[in-house]
Design a protein around this motif. Structure first.
Motif, short mmCIF file in Angstrom:
data_model
loop_
_atom_site.label_atom_id
_atom_site.label_comp_id
_atom_site.label_asym_id
_atom_site.label_seq_id
_atom_site.Cartn_x
_atom_site.Cartn_y
_atom_site.Cartn_z
N CYS A 21 -6.53 42.52 19.03
CA CYS A 21 -6.81 43.74 20.37
C CYS A 21 -6.20 43.94 21.40
CB CYS A 21 -8.25 42.11 20.75
SG CYS A 21 -8.70 42.75 22.74
N ASN A 22 -5.96 44.48 22.63
CA ASN A 22 -4.75 45.62 23.21
C ASN A 22 -5.60 44.56 24.45
OD1 ASN A 22 -3.10 47.27 22.39
ND2 ASN A 22 -5.28 48.26 21.76
N LYS A 23 -6.73 43.60 24.80
CA LYS A 23 -6.53 43.34 26.15
C LYS A 23 -5.81 41.48 25.46
CE LYS A 23 -10.38 42.83 29.59
NZ LYS A 23 -11.68 43.46 30.06
N HIS A 39 -7.17 53.38 21.93
CA HIS A 39 -6.74 51.88 22.09
C HIS A 39 -7.64 51.29 21.35
CE1 HIS A 39 -3.09 52.82 24.77
NE2 HIS A 39 -3.36 52.66 23.44
N PHE A 40 -7.56 49.86 20.64
CA PHE A 40 -9.09 49.27 20.30
C PHE A 40 -8.81 47.76 20.67
CE2 PHE A 40 -5.72 48.98 16.85
CZ PHE A 40 -4.77 47.35 17.51
N CYS A 45 -14.88 41.92 24.99
CA CYS A 45 -13.39 42.18 25.94
C CYS A 45 -13.72 43.57 26.27
CB CYS A 45 -12.37 42.00 24.58
SG CYS A 45 -12.26 41.00 24.74
N VAL A 46 -13.74 44.63 26.15
CA VAL A 46 -14.77 45.97 27.40
C VAL A 46 -15.77 46.26 27.21
CG1 VAL A 46 -12.45 46.69 26.39
CG2 VAL A 46 -14.36 46.69 25.47
N LYS A 54 -4.96 49.01 28.94
CA LYS A 54 -4.53 48.97 28.13
C LYS A 54 -3.13 50.41 29.01
CE LYS A 54 -0.52 48.61 24.78
NZ LYS A 54 0.24 47.83 24.40
N CYS A 55 -4.04 51.61 29.01
CA CYS A 55 -3.68 52.73 29.74
C CYS A 55 -3.99 53.23 30.61
CB CYS A 55 -3.36 53.80 28.72
SG CYS A 55 -5.56 54.14 27.83
N ASN A 56 -5.18 52.72 31.19
CA ASN A 56 -5.84 52.61 32.49
C ASN A 56 -6.57 53.96 32.07
OD1 ASN A 56 -4.85 50.32 33.87
ND2 ASN A 56 -3.20 51.70 34.34
#
Length: 512
Positions: A21-23, A39-40, A45-46, A54-56
């Motif tokens: 997870c990217n978070k 992004h996943f 988490c999201v 990840k990239c705003n």
């Protein structure tokens, strides 16, 4: 300690590192992907996020979808970890699979290792005399667990054998639904044409594989593609003969409109699994660069250990050229070769960015792709045609050049010889004829529909496979042909075909 398990563990660790997870940097639970940036994350988490952590990038609820591919890949990683005696993909950190722990693998597992089929650590995609890889053979034997291991170790699911078949087409033909699903989850391209220019969906319909048809449509297999006979998958249905054909017909009529069940590929993973890059696969050809860019090329090549060649060769993968402010280049012989072979055609601005990154395989090459040459969209269309393993522009087309071998012909400021023109056609997968074709002999051959106009039965070249190319003037042939299967056309038409990456309707040029 068994070296096999050590190498497999290392490969699996690298694989699982890319699947966190990217978070929270843990195994993604109920993975979801943001469509606007690729992004996943874990769904939890999201669930309240309005921007990508990840990239705003701003994100709306409608731009979030459940990513079945990530969930499946995570599950397979866990299965492989069990097979080699490691713990499952952990909810810890990206160090989930610690290579140092290999020595802790029970001796029972090591003793069983010798009885297992080994995964090649080098040349995993090496072909035998039939053009088959080890993955092809595992699929033909319906060896599900071995197929999983091979794919996790980096076996390419899109390699074609000598007959033009990928592993996916093999298993669809054999009727192995489970392996078909695994291949698709690991990035097998569902629309790659194989023998007779038939896709996996063609084969599924012909062999009346209902489950495979359903699965392929879920993975966005196109139902409106044509084989060399000009037939779509639906054209092979025989609903009057049996119930299975009627069910398949109903599925195909829906086409790809299976939104609630369709699989959405993660755009970030798609580049790494389907169209992967590494410095070892790079061979750059950069004609006519300015002096400052020649120096930059040398620096980039030295830093990333990239091979650079001074003349266009078959092993070239990337062609770098100078573009104008609109990111457009004029057509040249080298540019035409790049188009016909489906190379990446990049502008020289790529050098500066390439010097600032540690790994060029992570770069988004489309940011530097030439927009037009000079027709807008041609470089991308040609490159995607090659990446999808579609037939070349001149596939199943035969050319005879009614030109003098020692003469030079000028077209759009390009100086071309017969030898160079023949090489262009061959790189577009066309066939060169050494003597002028006889229309009566051609008529007796099987009618073949050229791939790139197969969806347009009203196209004047729909059934044309033989072309006599001439240059107007004193050497112009007196007798010209304008039959459905054979036509005499000027050299300008051939150049226009390459420029637009299609078989151009001659009437657009005021011909025929």
């Amino acid at each position: 300690m068994d070296t096999f398990w050590k190498n497999t563990t290392e490969a699996l660790k690298n694989f699982t590192d890319a699947l966190v997870c990217n978070k929270c940097r843990r195994e993604p639970i109920n993975a979801v992907t943001f469509t606007n940036c690729g992004h996943f994350f874990c769904k939890k988490c999201v669930e309240n996020d309005t921007t990508c952590s990840k990239c705003n990038t701003p994100v709306q609820p409608v731009e979030i979808y459940s990513d079945h591919m990530i969930n499946s890949l995570t599950s397979y990683c866990n299965s492989i970890a069990k097979i080699i005696g490691k713990r499952n993909f952990q909810n810890a950190t990206t160090d989930a699979l610690d290579v140092s722990e290999v020595s802790l693998v029970p001796s029972k597992i090591n003793s069983e290792a010798s009885n297992r089929k080994r995964v090649p650590q080098k040349n995993i995609n090496k072909k035998n005399g039939k053009g088959e890889t080890i993955l092809h053979r595992a699929c033909l034997k319906n060896d599900i667990e071995y197929v999983k291991l091979l794919l996790a170790a980096g076996a390419d699911p899109n390699t074609k054998d000598n007959a033009g078949w990928t592993p996916l087409q093999e298993v669809v033909d054999a009727g192995s639904t489970s392996i078909c699903k695994i291949l698709l989850e690991f990035g097998a391209l569902p629309n790659t044409p194989g023998r007779e220019n038939r896709t996996a969906l063609h084969e599924a319909v012909i062999n009346k594989r209902l489950d495979e048809v359903k699965l392929l449509l879920q993975y966005h297999a196109k139902s409106d593609v044509y084989d060399k006979q000009g037939k779509r998958p639906i054209d092979y249905c025989e609903p009057s003969k049996d119930t299975m054909s009627r069910k398949i017909l109903n599925l195909l009529k829906k086409g790809n409109r299976m939104n609630e069940n369709s699989i959405s590929f993660n755009s970030t993973l798609e580049q790494s699994f389907v169209v992967s890059h590494s410095s070892n696969t790079f061979t750059i050809f950069a004609p006519n660069l300015r002096e400052e860019n020649k120096k930059r090329l040398s620096e980039v090549a030295a830093k990333h250990k990239i091979k650079v060649v001074s003349m266009y060769q078959a092993l070239v993968t990337h062609v770098v050229v100078e573009a104008n402010r609109q990111n457009i280049v004029q057509l040249s012989y080298d540019v035409m070769m790049a188009i016909l072979r489906g190379n990446w055609l990049l502008n020289s601005e790529w050098f500066q960015i390439a010097m600032d990154v540690d790994d060029i395989s992570t770069m988004d090459f489309e940011l530097f792709e030439i927009s037009g040459a000079p027709v807008i969209g041609t470089p991308k269309a040609a490159r995607e045609n090659e990446q999808n393993q579609n037939p070349g522009l001149f596939d199943n087309c035969y050319f005879y050049f009614a030109l003098q071998p020692k003469n030079t012909y000028c077209v759009n400021e390009m100086e071309l010889t017969r030898d160079r023109l023949e090489r262009l056609v061959e790189n577009g997968k066309g066939t060169i004829l050494k003597r002028q074709p006889d229309p009566e002999e051609v008529t007796q051959r099987e009618i073949i529909i050229p791939f790139h106009i197969a969806n347009n039965s009203s196209h004047p070249l729909y059934k044309c496979t033989h072309y006599i190319i001439y240059v107007p003037g004193k050497d112009e042939p007196r007798a010209k042909y304008n039959m459905p299967h054979i036509k005499s056309l000027p050299l300008l038409w051939l150049i226009e075909c390459i420029e637009k990456f299609t078989l151009v309707d001659p009437s657009y040029l005021g011909l025929l």
